[in-house]
Design a protein around this motif. Structure first.
Motif, PDB file in Angstrom:
ATOM      1  N   TYR A  31      -4.642 -10.870  16.647  1.00  0.00           N
ATOM      2  CA  TYR A  31      -5.504 -12.047  16.605  1.00  0.00           C
ATOM      3  C   TYR A  31      -4.679 -13.326  16.780  1.00  0.00           C
ATOM      4  O   TYR A  31      -5.084 -14.253  17.474  1.00  0.00           O
ATOM      5  CB  TYR A  31      -6.293 -12.104  15.301  1.00  0.00           C
ATOM      6  CG  TYR A  31      -7.229 -10.949  15.055  1.00  0.00           C
ATOM      7  CD1 TYR A  31      -7.628 -10.092  16.071  1.00  0.00           C
ATOM      8  CD2 TYR A  31      -7.715 -10.709  13.789  1.00  0.00           C
ATOM      9  CE1 TYR A  31      -8.497  -9.038  15.832  1.00  0.00           C
ATOM     10  CE2 TYR A  31      -8.594  -9.656  13.532  1.00  0.00           C
ATOM     11  CZ  TYR A  31      -8.970  -8.818  14.556  1.00  0.00           C
ATOM     12  OH  TYR A  31      -9.829  -7.780  14.313  1.00  0.00           O
ATOM     13  N   LEU A  32      -3.508 -13.366  16.160  1.00  0.00           N
ATOM     14  CA  LEU A  32      -2.619 -14.525  16.315  1.00  0.00           C
ATOM     15  C   LEU A  32      -2.136 -14.635  17.756  1.00  0.00           C
ATOM     16  O   LEU A  32      -2.016 -15.742  18.297  1.00  0.00           O
ATOM     17  CB  LEU A  32      -1.427 -14.420  15.358  1.00  0.00           C
ATOM     18  CG  LEU A  32      -1.731 -14.323  13.867  1.00  0.00           C
ATOM     19  CD1 LEU A  32      -0.438 -14.264  13.066  1.00  0.00           C
ATOM     20  CD2 LEU A  32      -2.638 -15.437  13.384  1.00  0.00           C
ATOM     21  N   GLU A  33      -1.880 -13.505  18.376  1.00  0.00           N
ATOM     22  CA  GLU A  33      -1.444 -13.492  19.772  1.00  0.00           C
ATOM     23  C   GLU A  33      -2.532 -14.061  20.692  1.00  0.00           C
ATOM     24  O   GLU A  33      -2.238 -14.831  21.618  1.00  0.00           O
ATOM     25  CB  GLU A  33      -1.079 -12.073  20.181  1.00  0.00           C
ATOM     26  CG  GLU A  33      -0.529 -11.954  21.587  1.00  0.00           C
ATOM     27  CD  GLU A  33      -0.123 -10.535  21.889  1.00  0.00           C
ATOM     28  OE1 GLU A  33       1.064 -10.319  22.168  1.00  0.00           O
ATOM     29  OE2 GLU A  33      -0.999  -9.637  21.832  1.00  0.00           O
ATOM     30  N   VAL A  34      -3.776 -13.693  20.446  1.00  0.00           N
ATOM     31  CA  VAL A  34      -4.886 -14.239  21.232  1.00  0.00           C
ATOM     32  C   VAL A  34      -4.900 -15.764  21.106  1.00  0.00           C
ATOM     33  O   VAL A  34      -5.070 -16.479  22.097  1.00  0.00           O
ATOM     34  CB  VAL A  34      -6.239 -13.638  20.779  1.00  0.00           C
ATOM     35  CG1 VAL A  34      -7.407 -14.394  21.387  1.00  0.00           C
ATOM     36  CG2 VAL A  34      -6.308 -12.165  21.127  1.00  0.00           C
ATOM     37  N   ALA A  35      -4.698 -16.270  19.900  1.00  0.00           N
ATOM     38  CA  ALA A  35      -4.680 -17.724  19.683  1.00  0.00           C
ATOM     39  C   ALA A  35      -3.501 -18.371  20.408  1.00  0.00           C
ATOM     40  O   ALA A  35      -3.658 -19.446  21.006  1.00  0.00           O
ATOM     41  CB  ALA A  35      -4.626 -18.033  18.190  1.00  0.00           C
ATOM     42  N   ARG A  36      -2.328 -17.739  20.386  1.00  0.00           N
ATOM     43  CA  ARG A  36      -1.176 -18.296  21.107  1.00  0.00           C
ATOM     44  C   ARG A  36      -1.446 -18.368  22.606  1.00  0.00           C
ATOM     45  O   ARG A  36      -1.105 -19.353  23.268  1.00  0.00           O
ATOM     46  CB  ARG A  36       0.096 -17.475  20.846  1.00  0.00           C
ATOM     47  CG  ARG A  36       0.710 -17.729  19.491  1.00  0.00           C
ATOM     48  CD  ARG A  36       2.109 -17.172  19.378  1.00  0.00           C
ATOM     49  NE  ARG A  36       2.207 -15.742  19.614  1.00  0.00           N
ATOM     50  CZ  ARG A  36       1.965 -14.797  18.710  1.00  0.00           C
ATOM     51  NH1 ARG A  36       1.591 -15.128  17.483  1.00  0.00           N
ATOM     52  NH2 ARG A  36       2.102 -13.522  19.016  1.00  0.00           N
ATOM     53  N   MET A  37      -2.072 -17.337  23.151  1.00  0.00           N
ATOM     54  CA  MET A  37      -2.414 -17.341  24.574  1.00  0.00           C
ATOM     55  C   MET A  37      -3.382 -18.474  24.886  1.00  0.00           C
ATOM     56  O   MET A  37      -3.235 -19.177  25.892  1.00  0.00           O
ATOM     57  CB  MET A  37      -2.993 -15.986  24.981  1.00  0.00           C
ATOM     58  CG  MET A  37      -1.967 -14.869  24.963  1.00  0.00           C
ATOM     59  SD  MET A  37      -2.667 -13.198  25.149  1.00  0.00           S
ATOM     60  CE  MET A  37      -3.743 -13.372  26.536  1.00  0.00           C
ATOM     61  N   GLU A  38      -4.383 -18.672  24.036  1.00  0.00           N
ATOM     62  CA  GLU A  38      -5.351 -19.749  24.235  1.00  0.00           C
ATOM     63  C   GLU A  38      -4.662 -21.109  24.161  1.00  0.00           C
ATOM     64  O   GLU A  38      -4.958 -22.021  24.942  1.00  0.00           O
ATOM     65  CB  GLU A  38      -6.491 -19.655  23.220  1.00  0.00           C
ATOM     66  CG  GLU A  38      -7.567 -20.692  23.407  1.00  0.00           C
ATOM     67  CD  GLU A  38      -8.275 -20.581  24.754  1.00  0.00           C
ATOM     68  OE1 GLU A  38      -8.808 -21.614  25.212  1.00  0.00           O
ATOM     69  OE2 GLU A  38      -8.295 -19.487  25.373  1.00  0.00           O
ATOM     70  N   GLY A  76      -7.785 -20.935  14.441  1.00  0.00           N
ATOM     71  CA  GLY A  76      -7.223 -22.241  14.775  1.00  0.00           C
ATOM     72  C   GLY A  76      -5.710 -22.130  14.838  1.00  0.00           C
ATOM     73  O   GLY A  76      -5.095 -21.407  14.054  1.00  0.00           O
ATOM     74  N   ILE A  77      -5.116 -22.855  15.790  1.00  0.00           N
ATOM     75  CA  ILE A  77      -3.666 -22.818  15.974  1.00  0.00           C
ATOM     76  C   ILE A  77      -3.161 -24.219  16.280  1.00  0.00           C
ATOM     77  O   ILE A  77      -3.812 -24.977  17.007  1.00  0.00           O
ATOM     78  CB  ILE A  77      -3.273 -21.826  17.096  1.00  0.00           C
ATOM     79  CG1 ILE A  77      -1.754 -21.799  17.305  1.00  0.00           C
ATOM     80  CG2 ILE A  77      -4.014 -22.131  18.384  1.00  0.00           C
ATOM     81  CD1 ILE A  77      -1.283 -20.735  18.289  1.00  0.00           C
ATOM     82  N   ARG A  78      -2.013 -24.557  15.705  1.00  0.00           N
ATOM     83  CA  ARG A  78      -1.372 -25.843  15.991  1.00  0.00           C
ATOM     84  C   ARG A  78       0.128 -25.729  15.740  1.00  0.00           C
ATOM     85  O   ARG A  78       0.572 -24.925  14.922  1.00  0.00           O
ATOM     86  CB  ARG A  78      -1.961 -26.947  15.136  1.00  0.00           C
ATOM     87  CG  ARG A  78      -1.713 -26.762  13.656  1.00  0.00           C
ATOM     88  CD  ARG A  78      -2.397 -27.831  12.839  1.00  0.00           C
ATOM     89  NE  ARG A  78      -2.249 -27.553  11.408  1.00  0.00           N
ATOM     90  CZ  ARG A  78      -3.080 -27.988  10.490  1.00  0.00           C
ATOM     91  NH1 ARG A  78      -4.123 -28.722  10.831  1.00  0.00           N
ATOM     92  NH2 ARG A  78      -2.881 -27.707   9.228  1.00  0.00           N
ATOM     93  N   VAL A  79       0.879 -26.552  16.462  1.00  0.00           N
ATOM     94  CA  VAL A  79       2.317 -26.651  16.207  1.00  0.00           C
ATOM     95  C   VAL A  79       2.486 -27.526  14.969  1.00  0.00           C
ATOM     96  O   VAL A  79       1.875 -28.583  14.850  1.00  0.00           O
ATOM     97  CB  VAL A  79       3.072 -27.252  17.414  1.00  0.00           C
ATOM     98  CG1 VAL A  79       4.527 -27.541  17.045  1.00  0.00           C
ATOM     99  CG2 VAL A  79       3.021 -26.310  18.609  1.00  0.00           C
ATOM    100  N   SER A  80       3.318 -27.068  14.038  1.00  0.00           N
ATOM    101  CA  SER A  80       3.541 -27.836  12.810  1.00  0.00           C
ATOM    102  C   SER A  80       4.977 -28.323  12.655  1.00  0.00           C
ATOM    103  O   SER A  80       5.246 -29.197  11.835  1.00  0.00           O
ATOM    104  CB  SER A  80       3.157 -27.001  11.592  1.00  0.00           C
ATOM    105  OG  SER A  80       3.960 -25.833  11.526  1.00  0.00           O
TER     106      SER A  80
END
Length: 137
Positions: A31-38, A76-80
């Protein structure tokens, strides 16, 4: 999803479940990988993922509630954080129907030169794109 400009929608599948009947902890990595691709699609315009120049260095996941088959997650994904050769993504996984927090995660990506087979510095281009997108300076 408050604080996240990039959100991937991930439907759960029966095959994601374990003997107990909820989504297996290892599946969250997908699931995290899908978010990284998006994220790479939206922020960097990458559609050919051979062009991604980082590797996964670390993963942390805090499981907050069980995910059941048939539920749809919003990830949700963001660079922190940016380092010299690495950067962190933060994730928030919520049930789409209820907004319930299901998990939180963090991954550390390491910039990598596949031709030279060695770590490299995070590019200024990525720093600028992600920094503007996620409000980092």
């Amino acid at each position: 999803m408050n604080g996240y400009k990039t959100v991937a929608e991930v439907p759960t599948r029966f095959r994601d479940t374990d003997a107990i009947g909820h989504v297996n902890n290892a599946v969250y990595l997908s699931y995290l990988e899908v978010a990284r691709m998006e994220y790479m699609r939206q922020v960097c315009g990458i559609s050919n993922f051979n062009g991604v120049d980082f590797i996964l260095g670390r993963v942390e996941i805090d499981y907050r509630a069980p995910v059941m088959p048939g539920e749809t997650l919003l990830v949700g994904i963001r660079v922190s954080r940016f380092g010299g050769a690495s950067f962190d993504f933060e994730y928030r996984l919520e049930d789409k129907a209820t907004g319930r927090l299901m998990a939180q995660a963090k991954t550390v990506q390491v910039a990598f030169d596949y031709k030279a087979n060695k770590v490299k510095r995070v590019t200024e281009e990525f720093r600028n794109l992600a920094g503007r997108h996620d409000g980092l300076s």
